[in-house]
Scaffold this active site. Structure first.
Site, PDB file in Angstrom:
ATOM      1  N   THR A  14      -4.756   2.318  10.610  1.00  0.00           N
ATOM      2  CA  THR A  14      -4.800   1.424   9.464  1.00  0.00           C
ATOM      3  C   THR A  14      -6.132   1.663   8.769  1.00  0.00           C
ATOM      4  O   THR A  14      -6.982   2.394   9.290  1.00  0.00           O
ATOM      5  CB  THR A  14      -4.652  -0.049   9.894  1.00  0.00           C
ATOM      6  OG1 THR A  14      -4.608  -0.893   8.730  1.00  0.00           O
ATOM      7  CG2 THR A  14      -5.806  -0.481  10.786  1.00  0.00           C
ATOM      8  N   HIS A  16       4.824   3.853   5.414  1.00  0.00           N
ATOM      9  CA  HIS A  16       5.593   2.598   5.392  1.00  0.00           C
ATOM     10  C   HIS A  16       6.203   2.373   4.012  1.00  0.00           C
ATOM     11  O   HIS A  16       7.380   2.672   3.818  1.00  0.00           O
ATOM     12  CB  HIS A  16       4.764   1.398   5.878  1.00  0.00           C
ATOM     13  CG  HIS A  16       3.319   1.382   5.488  1.00  0.00           C
ATOM     14  ND1 HIS A  16       2.889   1.425   4.179  1.00  0.00           N
ATOM     15  CD2 HIS A  16       2.189   1.297   6.250  1.00  0.00           C
ATOM     16  CE1 HIS A  16       1.570   1.357   4.154  1.00  0.00           C
ATOM     17  NE2 HIS A  16       1.109   1.292   5.393  1.00  0.00           N
ATOM     18  N   HIS A  26      -8.065  -7.971   5.673  1.00  0.00           N
ATOM     19  CA  HIS A  26      -7.926  -6.959   6.722  1.00  0.00           C
ATOM     20  C   HIS A  26      -8.182  -7.567   8.094  1.00  0.00           C
ATOM     21  O   HIS A  26      -9.264  -8.055   8.379  1.00  0.00           O
ATOM     22  CB  HIS A  26      -8.840  -5.747   6.526  1.00  0.00           C
ATOM     23  CG  HIS A  26      -8.336  -4.541   7.287  1.00  0.00           C
ATOM     24  ND1 HIS A  26      -7.272  -3.787   6.845  1.00  0.00           N
ATOM     25  CD2 HIS A  26      -8.705  -4.002   8.467  1.00  0.00           C
ATOM     26  CE1 HIS A  26      -7.032  -2.815   7.722  1.00  0.00           C
ATOM     27  NE2 HIS A  26      -7.880  -2.936   8.716  1.00  0.00           N
ATOM     28  N   GLY A  27      -7.137  -7.560   8.899  1.00  0.00           N
ATOM     29  CA  GLY A  27      -7.238  -8.038  10.267  1.00  0.00           C
ATOM     30  C   GLY A  27      -7.214  -9.541  10.432  1.00  0.00           C
ATOM     31  O   GLY A  27      -7.372 -10.048  11.547  1.00  0.00           O
ATOM     32  N   GLU A  78      -2.001  -1.344  -3.577  1.00  0.00           N
ATOM     33  CA  GLU A  78      -3.134  -0.649  -2.975  1.00  0.00           C
ATOM     34  C   GLU A  78      -2.868   0.851  -3.004  1.00  0.00           C
ATOM     35  O   GLU A  78      -1.761   1.299  -2.675  1.00  0.00           O
ATOM     36  CB  GLU A  78      -3.334  -1.111  -1.534  1.00  0.00           C
ATOM     37  CG  GLU A  78      -3.678  -2.582  -1.405  1.00  0.00           C
ATOM     38  CD  GLU A  78      -3.835  -3.031   0.033  1.00  0.00           C
ATOM     39  OE1 GLU A  78      -4.495  -4.062   0.250  1.00  0.00           O
ATOM     40  OE2 GLU A  78      -3.300  -2.353   0.939  1.00  0.00           O
ATOM     41  N   HIS A  90       0.845  -1.189   0.000  1.00  0.00           N
ATOM     42  CA  HIS A  90       0.000   0.000   0.000  1.00  0.00           C
ATOM     43  C   HIS A  90       0.879   1.236   0.000  1.00  0.00           C
ATOM     44  O   HIS A  90       1.569   1.515   0.980  1.00  0.00           O
ATOM     45  CB  HIS A  90      -0.910  -0.026   1.234  1.00  0.00           C
ATOM     46  CG  HIS A  90      -1.899   1.097   1.292  1.00  0.00           C
ATOM     47  ND1 HIS A  90      -2.831   1.211   2.312  1.00  0.00           N
ATOM     48  CD2 HIS A  90      -2.113   2.161   0.478  1.00  0.00           C
ATOM     49  CE1 HIS A  90      -3.567   2.293   2.106  1.00  0.00           C
ATOM     50  NE2 HIS A  90      -3.140   2.893   1.010  1.00  0.00           N
ATOM     51  N   HIS A 132       0.071  -7.940   8.488  1.00  0.00           N
ATOM     52  CA  HIS A 132       0.542  -7.674   9.844  1.00  0.00           C
ATOM     53  C   HIS A 132       0.729  -8.955  10.650  1.00  0.00           C
ATOM     54  O   HIS A 132       1.743  -9.127  11.351  1.00  0.00           O
ATOM     55  CB  HIS A 132      -0.425  -6.731  10.560  1.00  0.00           C
ATOM     56  CG  HIS A 132       0.026  -6.333  11.930  1.00  0.00           C
ATOM     57  ND1 HIS A 132      -0.367  -7.013  13.065  1.00  0.00           N
ATOM     58  CD2 HIS A 132       0.849  -5.335  12.340  1.00  0.00           C
ATOM     59  CE1 HIS A 132       0.193  -6.446  14.125  1.00  0.00           C
ATOM     60  NE2 HIS A 132       0.933  -5.431  13.721  1.00  0.00           N
TER      61      HIS A 132
END
Length: 257
Positions: A109, A59, A200-201, A79, A52, A223
């Site tokens: 995030t 980052h 996501h997550g 992304e 991303h 992550h």
């Protein structure tokens, strides 16, 4: 190309390398190198590399994107926000896929899906610009019927369903409700002829139910893999996630949904 792409149990893992860059940037060093992480992830079974490029470059930075593009062996999934700057970069770099996401500078995030309904004209124009450059477009959206229909109407061939509310659920009942929303969203997307991804997550103990949904083509996870790699190593972290996903899909196909 992954072996799993040619089997009925196919489910792809897109490894997100953003937080390798987060670790690097925490001390302003040149290491760890996100490109090295991407190539190692591919060797460990990743089917795509996701990154991303945020407007604030918190980052991943432009140099990472440019360095990775000619070296990626699977697919590069970039992304980015729906802004002129980011769309121009995507059209110049020409990743295999560009996933359009919402973005707020204040967020830790990504907090939710892209509001395609509310920004339809801008999103449709972005989809056309990217498609004209030879980039396949994905829209990161909530598992909402209206958003899925709008995504289809933009001409985007792929959607990625936001699994954050499922991942962050406070109890089993809430998680089940969010899971049902995702499952319904997958079916709605497939009915419209869309490729349906999700992410996501997701982590090592909540990914199973999502991976078991037979209509999902790809999960994008970052992550959790970076965090697990601290203890087991990068290659093992990638391999374990892919194995968990495939096992969940196989079990679902053999045992029913």
């Amino acid at each position: 190309m992954s072996f799993f792409l040619t089997t009925p149990t196919a489910i792809d893992l897109g490894v997100n390398i953003d937080h390798v860059a987060t670790l690097r940037n925490a001390r302003g060093t040149a290491y760890p190198d996100p490109v090295r992480a991407a190539l190692a992830a591919e060797d460990a079974g990743a089917d795509a590399i996701t990154l991303h490029l945020r407007e604030d470059r918190r980052h991943i930075v432009d140099a990472d994107v440019r360095a990775l593009r000619p070296r990626v062996k699977t697919r590069m999934n970039l992304e980015c926000a729906v802004t002129p700057e980011m769309l121009d970069i995507a059209c110049e770099i020409r990743p295999h896929d560009a996933c359009l996401v919402p973005e707020k500078r204040s967020e830790l995030t990504t907090e939710g899906g892209l509001d395609v309904v509310g920004h339809f004209d801008a999103v449709r124009a972005a989809c056309k610009q990217l498609a004209d450059a030879g980039v396949r477009v994905s829209l990161f959206i909530d598992p909402d019927e209206a958003q899925i229909r709008a995504a289809h109407e933009t001409g985007a061939p792929v959607i990625e369903l936001h699994t954050g509310r499922y991942a962050d659920a406070h109890d089993a009942a809430e998680q089940q409700r969010e899971f049902e929303r995702i499952a319904t969203g997958v079916d709605a997307g497939i009915a419209l002829g869309l490729k349906v991804n999700a992410g996501h997550g997701l982590h090592y103990t909540n990914v199973q139910a999502i991976a078991a949904l037979p209509g999902i083509a790809e999960l994008n996870i970052g992550h959790a893999i970076v965090a697990h790699a601290v203890f087991v190593g990068w290659d093992n972290a990638v391999r374990e996630m892919k194995a968990i996903m495939v096992a969940a899909r196989v079990a679902a196909l053999h045992g029913g949904r």
